[in-house]
Design an enzyme around this catalytic site. Structure first.
Site, PDB file in Angstrom:
ATOM      1  N   SER A   1     -81.519 114.643  -4.486  1.00  0.00           N
ATOM      2  CA  SER A   1     -81.148 114.032  -2.947  1.00  0.00           C
ATOM      3  C   SER A   1     -79.703 113.681  -2.873  1.00  0.00           C
ATOM      4  O   SER A   1     -78.916 114.019  -3.944  1.00  0.00           O
ATOM      5  CB  SER A   1     -81.980 112.828  -2.763  1.00  0.00           C
ATOM      6  OG  SER A   1     -81.211 111.805  -3.431  1.00  0.00           O
ATOM      7  N   LYS A   2     -79.291 113.493  -1.867  1.00  0.00           N
ATOM      8  CA  LYS A   2     -77.724 113.119  -1.565  1.00  0.00           C
ATOM      9  C   LYS A   2     -77.022 112.215  -2.657  1.00  0.00           C
ATOM     10  O   LYS A   2     -76.038 112.346  -2.962  1.00  0.00           O
ATOM     11  CB  LYS A   2     -77.371 112.803  -0.252  1.00  0.00           C
ATOM     12  CG  LYS A   2     -77.813 113.591   0.706  1.00  0.00           C
ATOM     13  CD  LYS A   2     -76.730 113.487   1.967  1.00  0.00           C
ATOM     14  CE  LYS A   2     -76.928 114.561   2.825  1.00  0.00           C
ATOM     15  NZ  LYS A   2     -77.030 115.970   2.602  1.00  0.00           N
ATOM     16  N   ARG A   3     -77.899 111.283  -3.168  1.00  0.00           N
ATOM     17  CA  ARG A   3     -77.361 110.446  -4.094  1.00  0.00           C
ATOM     18  C   ARG A   3     -76.986 111.262  -5.279  1.00  0.00           C
ATOM     19  O   ARG A   3     -76.008 110.796  -6.148  1.00  0.00           O
ATOM     20  CB  ARG A   3     -78.645 109.692  -4.805  1.00  0.00           C
ATOM     21  CG  ARG A   3     -78.932 108.333  -3.809  1.00  0.00           C
ATOM     22  CD  ARG A   3     -80.011 107.482  -4.498  1.00  0.00           C
ATOM     23  NE  ARG A   3     -81.230 108.119  -4.921  1.00  0.00           N
ATOM     24  CZ  ARG A   3     -81.512 108.536  -5.974  1.00  0.00           C
ATOM     25  NH1 ARG A   3     -81.098 108.075  -7.096  1.00  0.00           N
ATOM     26  NH2 ARG A   3     -82.649 109.321  -5.956  1.00  0.00           N
TER      27      ARG A   3
END
Ligand code: GLU
Length: 480
Positions: free
Chosen positions: A247-249
């Site tokens: 994910s963007k994390r």
């Protein structure tokens, strides 16, 4: 009738093309190409609130950037309403679909109650009991209704042979009488998608395994339509380095973000292709042509793949280094032009100069965004030493800096304009460390700072050749 495989990539345009979607697209494309099949692009835009023309354009741009070409499409689900209506009619005539008048509030309450009891949280099938006449009368009276699939009672589990995961089985009582068409007349994903697959004669559905639990529902729809069941190939998720879904994390997840950050399409294509598939378990560099001829479903891995950002960057560096010098030169010139440091005419006139510079740069970078900072000094009139140069070199031993620059200046002034090349420059500066009584690194570092304004640059002698005699001498003088 052709028996060639037909596959599709069917993104929902509710966002940009992300890495997982791109990998799915690559596998579909490579599979089609490897067996002379067709690759179809279908836009699953049945979610009108979240589907936007910009997302559609962006997805198509990103696919094209990766070098994926499609043979048919794009087709849009919103333009295919008639196909779903016809399929629903077939299902209802064959007793595979029924109208459901339960309101969203009723459904939610009953679902909560069932969950509280720890029971099946799907639809409780209450509207199945309505006779055709009752249902018709309520519909005629204007009561809103959805259409649901009537999951058969007299059937064993749904079993299919997944090309990646092997035999996969879903007991019938785990399958919900799911909604086919909502009360506003729009088809659901599980209905529209498989109706399209049947209509488009898709032979292999290659997609993320987040759709695994949808598969038995879709197979039942096909059964009701008496349409052939394609081969399913469910790809394991991509994980971030921490073992959680990417994910963007973890970092950038959009394909176009990588384009903007200086990655090459062939490097990202290569990296994603090997994220869950392997040619022979060893080869790490695979170009599009190899993928197109050698891709196979049986070498897709069942295990989740871990996205390794550093490895992708490494791979990008390999591609930059190994690309033909003419192509790198062209890319470099484009970047310089975008940065406003040079123009097309300069490139035309000084092509040989650019060709000489290119390998000095491509060997030193991993991302194309590193090009401009590395060579800017060659395209400007003068340079200001940057902060590192100030503290690590100029401010450290000013006396040595002055002596080194003066000695270098004196030596270089003796190199004639006509002889101004790397070999002559190198010869002129060969005894600089001895002259200033310092280690080579310390003796040459002030010169690099004077010429490039930085402690990092392409090799010093080559840099001076490319910068030219007049500007090189002027820069050394300015600092000495
Ligand atoms: N539109 C669906 C998605 O983007 C397609 C899934 C499928 O390939 O069936 O997840």
């Amino acid at each position: 009738m052709s028996h060639k495989p037909r596959v599709r990539f069917a993104p929902s345009p509710t966002g940009s093309l992300h890495l997982g979607g791109a990998r799915t697209a690559i596998y579909n494309w490579a599979f089609a190409r490897s067996c002379g099949g067709s690759f179809i692009l279908r836009i699953d835009d049945t979610d009108p609130e979240r589907s936007t023309p910009e997302n559609i354009a962006q997805i198509m741009r990103a696919l094209a950037w990766l070098g994926l070409d499609w043979d048919e499409g794009p087709s849009f689900q919103t333009e295919r309403a008639g196909i779903y209506t016809a399929a629903l009619k077939t299902l209802s005539e064959r007793g595979w679909a029924y109208r459901c008048f339960c309101s969203p509030a009723e459904l939610a309450a009953r679902r909560d109650a069932a969950r509280g009891r720890g029971g099946f949280s799907g639809y409780d099938r209450s509207c199945r009991a309505l006779t055709e006449e009752e249902a018709q009368a309520r519909a005629d009276a204007g009561e809103p209704f959805a259409w649901r699939l009537k999951v058969p009672d007299d059937r064993g589990p749904v079993v299919f042979e997944d090309a990646v995961r092997g035999r996969t089985e879903f007991p019938l009582d785990a399958i919900d009488d799911f909604v086919l068409v909502r009360s506003d007349g729009t088809p659901t994903y599980n209905f529209a998608s498989i109706v399209d697959d049947a209509d488009m004669a898709i032979t292999h559905v290659i997609r993320g395994d987040d759709h695994l639990s949808n598969t038995p529902k879709q197979i039942l729809v096909l059964e009701g339509l008496r349409a052939p069941v394609p081969t399913f190939a469910h790809l394991s998720m991509i994980w971030g380095p921490d073992g959680k879904k990417l994910s963007k994390r973890h970092g950038s997840t959009g394909v176009e973000e990588y384009a903007g950050q200086g990655y090459l399409p062939e490097a990202l294509l290569n990296y994603l292709a090997l994220l869950g598939w392997s040619l022979d378990g060893e080869t790490t560099l695979i170009d599009a042509e190899t993928l197109k001829s050698r891709f196979s479903l049986d070498r897709i891995s069942k295990n989740p793949a871990i996205f390794d950002f550093a490895k992708l960057t490494w791979m990008n560096g390999v591609y930059l280094r190994e690309m033909p010098v003419e192509r790198f030169t062209q890319l470099m010139a484009e970047r310089l032009q975008q940065a406003g440091l040079a123009d097309e005419a300069d490139f035309e006139v000084r092509r040989a100069w650019y060709l000489k510079l290119a390998p000095l740069v491509s060997e030193r970078i991993k991302l194309m965004t590193e090009i401009v900072p590395l060579v800017r000094f060659l395209f400007v009139e003068s340079v200001e030493p940057d902060e590192t140069a100030q503290t690590k070199v100029l401010g450290k031993d000013p006396d040595l800096v002055r002596r080194a620059l003066r000695a270098a200046l004196e030596a270089l002034e003796n190199v004639l304009e006509a002889e101004w090349d790397t070999a002559h420059i190198e010869a002129a500066l060969a005894d600089l460390p001895a002259k200033v009584d310092a280690k080579p690194r310390l003796a040459y570092q002030p010169l690099r700072v004077a010429v490039a304004g930085s402690v990092v640059s392409p090799p010093l002698n080559e840099s001076m050749e490319l910068l030219g005699r007049a500007r090189t001498l002027a820069r050394i003088r300015a600092l000495s």
